[in-house]
Design a protein around this motif. Structure first.
Motif, PDB file in Angstrom:
ATOM      1  N   ASP A  41     -67.257  22.630   0.803  1.00  0.00           N
ATOM      2  CA  ASP A  41     -66.184  22.288   1.732  1.00  0.00           C
ATOM      3  C   ASP A  41     -66.270  23.209   2.937  1.00  0.00           C
ATOM      4  OD1 ASP A  41     -63.926  20.997   2.759  1.00  0.00           O
ATOM      5  OD2 ASP A  41     -62.824  21.125   0.880  1.00  0.00           O
ATOM      6  N   GLY A  42     -65.391  22.945   3.891  1.00  0.00           N
ATOM      7  CA  GLY A  42     -65.267  23.796   5.071  1.00  0.00           C
ATOM      8  C   GLY A  42     -63.814  24.162   5.272  1.00  0.00           C
ATOM      9  N   VAL A  43     -63.490  24.596   6.471  1.00  0.00           N
ATOM     10  CA  VAL A  43     -62.123  25.000   6.787  1.00  0.00           C
ATOM     11  C   VAL A  43     -61.473  24.009   7.749  1.00  0.00           C
ATOM     12  CG1 VAL A  43     -60.686  26.889   7.665  1.00  0.00           C
ATOM     13  CG2 VAL A  43     -62.766  27.405   6.403  1.00  0.00           C
ATOM     14  N   GLY A  44     -62.274  23.165   8.367  1.00  0.00           N
ATOM     15  CA  GLY A  44     -61.741  22.183   9.290  1.00  0.00           C
ATOM     16  C   GLY A  44     -61.268  22.793  10.597  1.00  0.00           C
ATOM     17  N   THR A  45     -60.353  22.108  11.269  1.00  0.00           N
ATOM     18  CA  THR A  45     -59.954  22.533  12.609  1.00  0.00           C
ATOM     19  C   THR A  45     -58.973  23.696  12.604  1.00  0.00           C
ATOM     20  OG1 THR A  45     -58.228  20.833  12.721  1.00  0.00           O
ATOM     21  CG2 THR A  45     -60.404  20.266  13.609  1.00  0.00           C
ATOM     22  N   LYS A  46     -58.663  24.228  11.451  1.00  0.00           N
ATOM     23  CA  LYS A  46     -57.939  25.500  11.394  1.00  0.00           C
ATOM     24  C   LYS A  46     -58.762  26.580  12.104  1.00  0.00           C
ATOM     25  CE  LYS A  46     -55.319  28.397   8.128  1.00  0.00           C
ATOM     26  NZ  LYS A  46     -54.943  28.564   6.700  1.00  0.00           N
ATOM     27  N   LEU A  47     -60.077  26.368  12.126  1.00  0.00           N
ATOM     28  CA  LEU A  47     -60.956  27.288  12.848  1.00  0.00           C
ATOM     29  C   LEU A  47     -60.582  27.378  14.323  1.00  0.00           C
ATOM     30  CD1 LEU A  47     -64.488  26.413  11.397  1.00  0.00           C
ATOM     31  CD2 LEU A  47     -63.113  28.436  10.908  1.00  0.00           C
ATOM     32  N   LYS A  48     -60.134  26.269  14.905  1.00  0.00           N
ATOM     33  CA  LYS A  48     -59.765  26.268  16.318  1.00  0.00           C
ATOM     34  C   LYS A  48     -58.633  27.253  16.595  1.00  0.00           C
ATOM     35  CE  LYS A  48     -62.208  23.094  18.634  1.00  0.00           C
ATOM     36  NZ  LYS A  48     -62.889  23.367  19.930  1.00  0.00           N
ATOM     37  N   LEU A  49     -57.685  27.350  15.673  1.00  0.00           N
ATOM     38  CA  LEU A  49     -56.613  28.328  15.832  1.00  0.00           C
ATOM     39  C   LEU A  49     -57.151  29.747  15.690  1.00  0.00           C
ATOM     40  CD1 LEU A  49     -53.526  26.868  13.927  1.00  0.00           C
ATOM     41  CD2 LEU A  49     -53.895  27.016  16.388  1.00  0.00           C
ATOM     42  N   ALA A  50     -58.093  29.935  14.790  1.00  0.00           N
ATOM     43  CA  ALA A  50     -58.704  31.260  14.625  1.00  0.00           C
ATOM     44  C   ALA A  50     -59.376  31.715  15.916  1.00  0.00           C
ATOM     45  CB  ALA A  50     -59.713  31.236  13.484  1.00  0.00           C
ATOM     46  N   TYR A  51     -60.088  30.785  16.581  1.00  0.00           N
ATOM     47  CA  TYR A  51     -60.712  31.138  17.859  1.00  0.00           C
ATOM     48  C   TYR A  51     -59.644  31.523  18.877  1.00  0.00           C
ATOM     49  CZ  TYR A  51     -64.260  27.791  16.010  1.00  0.00           C
ATOM     50  OH  TYR A  51     -65.138  27.076  15.239  1.00  0.00           O
ATOM     51  N   GLU A  52     -58.638  30.661  18.997  1.00  0.00           N
ATOM     52  CA  GLU A  52     -57.607  30.857  20.018  1.00  0.00           C
ATOM     53  C   GLU A  52     -56.845  32.164  19.818  1.00  0.00           C
ATOM     54  OE1 GLU A  52     -53.516  28.621  21.601  1.00  0.00           O
ATOM     55  OE2 GLU A  52     -54.989  27.516  20.401  1.00  0.00           O
ATOM     56  N   LEU A  53     -56.574  32.487  18.569  1.00  0.00           N
ATOM     57  CA  LEU A  53     -55.785  33.683  18.253  1.00  0.00           C
ATOM     58  C   LEU A  53     -56.650  34.924  18.081  1.00  0.00           C
ATOM     59  CD1 LEU A  53     -53.492  31.957  15.609  1.00  0.00           C
ATOM     60  CD2 LEU A  53     -52.744  32.791  17.857  1.00  0.00           C
ATOM     61  N   GLN A  76     -61.065  33.443   3.191  1.00  0.00           N
ATOM     62  CA  GLN A  76     -60.364  33.078   1.952  1.00  0.00           C
ATOM     63  C   GLN A  76     -60.096  31.585   1.924  1.00  0.00           C
ATOM     64  OE1 GLN A  76     -56.963  35.457   0.654  1.00  0.00           O
ATOM     65  NE2 GLN A  76     -56.017  33.643  -0.260  1.00  0.00           N
ATOM     66  N   ASP A  77     -59.748  31.006   3.070  1.00  0.00           N
ATOM     67  CA  ASP A  77     -59.578  29.553   3.143  1.00  0.00           C
ATOM     68  C   ASP A  77     -60.833  28.845   2.653  1.00  0.00           C
ATOM     69  OD1 ASP A  77     -56.946  28.874   4.407  1.00  0.00           O
ATOM     70  OD2 ASP A  77     -57.702  30.136   6.013  1.00  0.00           O
ATOM     71  N   LEU A  78     -61.975  29.317   3.113  1.00  0.00           N
ATOM     72  CA  LEU A  78     -63.247  28.680   2.770  1.00  0.00           C
ATOM     73  C   LEU A  78     -63.486  28.716   1.269  1.00  0.00           C
ATOM     74  CD1 LEU A  78     -65.880  27.410   3.920  1.00  0.00           C
ATOM     75  CD2 LEU A  78     -66.865  29.712   3.837  1.00  0.00           C
ATOM     76  N   VAL A  79     -63.305  29.883   0.673  1.00  0.00           N
ATOM     77  CA  VAL A  79     -63.516  30.023  -0.770  1.00  0.00           C
ATOM     78  C   VAL A  79     -62.523  29.148  -1.531  1.00  0.00           C
ATOM     79  CG1 VAL A  79     -63.485  31.620  -2.727  1.00  0.00           C
ATOM     80  CG2 VAL A  79     -64.451  32.352  -0.542  1.00  0.00           C
ATOM     81  N   ALA A  80     -61.257  29.206  -1.122  1.00  0.00           N
ATOM     82  CA  ALA A  80     -60.205  28.475  -1.835  1.00  0.00           C
ATOM     83  C   ALA A  80     -60.474  26.979  -1.875  1.00  0.00           C
ATOM     84  CB  ALA A  80     -58.855  28.749  -1.183  1.00  0.00           C
ATOM     85  N   MET A  81     -60.898  26.418  -0.748  1.00  0.00           N
ATOM     86  CA  MET A  81     -61.108  24.973  -0.696  1.00  0.00           C
ATOM     87  C   MET A  81     -62.204  24.523  -1.659  1.00  0.00           C
ATOM     88  SD  MET A  81     -58.750  24.061   1.277  1.00  0.00           S
ATOM     89  CE  MET A  81     -59.089  22.337   1.552  1.00  0.00           C
ATOM     90  N   CYS A  82     -63.136  25.411  -1.942  1.00  0.00           N
ATOM     91  CA  CYS A  82     -64.226  25.082  -2.867  1.00  0.00           C
ATOM     92  C   CYS A  82     -63.846  25.357  -4.319  1.00  0.00           C
ATOM     93  CB  CYS A  82     -65.481  25.872  -2.508  1.00  0.00           C
ATOM     94  SG  CYS A  82     -66.168  25.494  -0.883  1.00  0.00           S
ATOM     95  N   VAL A  83     -63.347  26.569  -4.601  1.00  0.00           N
ATOM     96  CA  VAL A  83     -63.099  26.929  -5.997  1.00  0.00           C
ATOM     97  C   VAL A  83     -61.925  26.152  -6.591  1.00  0.00           C
ATOM     98  CG1 VAL A  83     -64.137  29.217  -5.769  1.00  0.00           C
ATOM     99  CG2 VAL A  83     -61.674  28.960  -5.405  1.00  0.00           C
ATOM    100  N   ASN A  84     -60.897  25.867  -5.781  1.00  0.00           N
ATOM    101  CA  ASN A  84     -59.776  25.081  -6.305  1.00  0.00           C
ATOM    102  C   ASN A  84     -60.213  23.662  -6.662  1.00  0.00           C
ATOM    103  OD1 ASN A  84     -57.964  27.197  -6.010  1.00  0.00           O
ATOM    104  ND2 ASN A  84     -57.162  26.479  -4.055  1.00  0.00           N
ATOM    105  N   ASP A  85     -61.182  23.139  -5.927  1.00  0.00           N
ATOM    106  CA  ASP A  85     -61.679  21.794  -6.212  1.00  0.00           C
ATOM    107  C   ASP A  85     -62.377  21.724  -7.567  1.00  0.00           C
ATOM    108  OD1 ASP A  85     -60.709  20.447  -4.032  1.00  0.00           O
ATOM    109  OD2 ASP A  85     -62.637  20.223  -3.012  1.00  0.00           O
ATOM    110  N   ILE A  86     -63.235  22.675  -7.874  1.00  0.00           N
ATOM    111  CA  ILE A  86     -63.951  22.606  -9.156  1.00  0.00           C
ATOM    112  C   ILE A  86     -63.044  23.033 -10.311  1.00  0.00           C
ATOM    113  CG2 ILE A  86     -66.171  22.960  -8.002  1.00  0.00           C
ATOM    114  CD1 ILE A  86     -66.278  25.729  -9.398  1.00  0.00           C
ATOM    115  N   LEU A  87     -62.021  23.805  -9.993  1.00  0.00           N
ATOM    116  CA  LEU A  87     -61.072  24.254 -11.007  1.00  0.00           C
ATOM    117  C   LEU A  87     -60.365  23.088 -11.682  1.00  0.00           C
ATOM    118  CD1 LEU A  87     -59.536  26.698 -12.295  1.00  0.00           C
ATOM    119  CD2 LEU A  87     -57.966  26.566 -10.349  1.00  0.00           C
ATOM    120  N   VAL A  88     -60.094  22.009 -10.933  1.00  0.00           N
ATOM    121  CA  VAL A  88     -59.331  20.896 -11.505  1.00  0.00           C
ATOM    122  C   VAL A  88     -60.070  20.208 -12.647  1.00  0.00           C
ATOM    123  CG1 VAL A  88     -58.118  20.480  -9.333  1.00  0.00           C
ATOM    124  CG2 VAL A  88     -60.143  19.138  -9.865  1.00  0.00           C
ATOM    125  N   GLN A  89     -61.360  20.435 -12.781  1.00  0.00           N
ATOM    126  CA  GLN A  89     -62.102  19.883 -13.909  1.00  0.00           C
ATOM    127  C   GLN A  89     -62.255  20.894 -15.045  1.00  0.00           C
ATOM    128  OE1 GLN A  89     -65.136  18.510 -10.985  1.00  0.00           O
ATOM    129  NE2 GLN A  89     -65.232  16.689 -12.285  1.00  0.00           N
TER     130      GLN A  89
END
Length: 349
Positions: free
Chosen positions: A69-81, A89-102
């Motif tokens: 997975d990725g982080v999506g356009t939340k990255l745009k806010l990271a650039y701006e701010l 952590q967003d990146l890791v979470a989006m991946c590990v939470n997905d495989i966790l459901v199985q």
């Protein structure tokens, strides 16, 4: 007339925009972060052509479960701010939470970081955030790729992708097949919008001329929006040890409406009681600012529920106790029922 010189000017890779030395320095900077995430099954260290990892001995018939997975356009806010410390952590979470459901235990993680010109300090901060996420998920950061590609990305921008592999005993795979009418749906609180719906969030901010530094719920709107995605690995794995989880859904893009049906057997639907948890202020604000109705709201954002878990009615009390002991906020948000005529997969009451 004198002849024109045929000698050509030497052009190096660095002249073309790729700084190999900077890449080497980044690897040097991040090795300590990666080392902290190392599990005993990790073999070798960063810098090799491939990453080696033994399957833990505790598994008799391990099935490998992978996710990306990725982080999506939340990255745009990271650039701006110019705020890059939690996006990993967003990146890791989006991946590990997905495989966790199985039912899978995350074992190792790799990242892909791409930019136009490598800023060592920014990249170090980002990858430290990835390592922090791996620590929360108890998985090893075993490697990755840093790609410096001049002309591909505007100055100051980058992209991230993550890849994780986990393992689950074959007989303990959670696939939703045991879900029955009458099962109860528990919702575990999210930490905010996580990493979904940010294209709409950014559109609201731009259209309504909203100041990201304005006060919001005791902080700033910027900080609330950049709160990293919650990682549920440790609390859920502890729950799996004690009770039968019949199905789980990671509430990501598509919200509650689109994600819960992904794990429901044919002929069953979910009845969700919207009053069973308080809609967090962020989602109330988004609903108002974007003029969203409830239908759009609940199929765009997680609305305060980051993970949905289906258990037998008799296991609700014990499951709630275990999750609360792990620091989770838990709600009984609904029930599974048989589909009748004209029923939709998720019904809200």
């Amino acid at each position: 007339m004198s002849e024109k010189s045929t000698e050509k000017k030497s052009i190096s890779y660095k002249d073309a925009g790729v700084d190999i030395e900077a890449g080497d320095q980044l690897i040097h900077n991040i090795k300590p972060f990666a080392k902290k995430t190392s599990r005993k099954e990790s073999i070798g260290s960063l810098g090799g052509f491939g990453s080696l990892f033994e399957i833990p001995e505790k598994y008799n018939k391990p099935v490998l479960v992978s996710g990306t997975d990725g982080v999506g356009t939340k990255l745009k806010l990271a650039y701006e701010l110019n705020q890059h410390d939690t996006i990993g952590q967003d990146l890791v979470a989006m991946c590990v939470n997905d495989i966790l459901v199985q039912g899978a235990e995350p074992l190792f993680f790799l990242d892909y970081y791409a930019c136009g010109k490598l800023d060592i300090d920014t990249a170090t901060i980002i990858i430290k955030g990835i390592a922090d996420g791996c620590l929360l998920a108890n998985c090893s950061l075993v490697g990755g790729e840093t790609a410096e590609m001049p002309g591909m990305y505007p100055s100051g921008e980058y992209d991230l992708a993550g890849f994780c592999v986990g393992a689950v005993e074959k007989e303990k795979i959670i696939d939703g097949s045991s879900v029955q009418a009458g099962d109860i749906i528990l919702g575990i609180a999210s930490s905010g919008a996580h990493s979904n719906g940010y294209s709409l969030i950014r559109k609201v901010i731009t259209t309504n001329h909203i100041d990201l530094q304005s006060n919001f719920d005791g902080s700033t709107l910027a900080n609330v929006l950049m709160t990293p995605t919650k990682i549920y690995v440790k609390s859920i794995l502890k729950l799996i040890e004690s009770i039968e989880i019949r199905a789980m859904a990671h509430i990501t893009g598509g919200g509650i409406t689109e994600n819960i049906p992904r794990i429901l057997p044919k002929g069953l639907s979910a009845v969700i009681d919207k009053k069973s948890w308080k809609l967090p202020l962020l989602f109330e604000w988004l609903k108002d600012e974007a003029g969203l109705n409830d239908i759009e709201l609940y199929k765009t954002f997680n609305c305060g529920i980051g993970m949905a878990i289906m258990v037998a009615k008799d296991d609700v009390e014990k499951a709630t106790e275990i999750l609360k002991a792990s620091g989770e906020e838990v709600f009984v948000i609904g029930e599974v029922k048989k589909i009748s005529n004209n029923d939709v997969p998720v019904q809200y009451i």
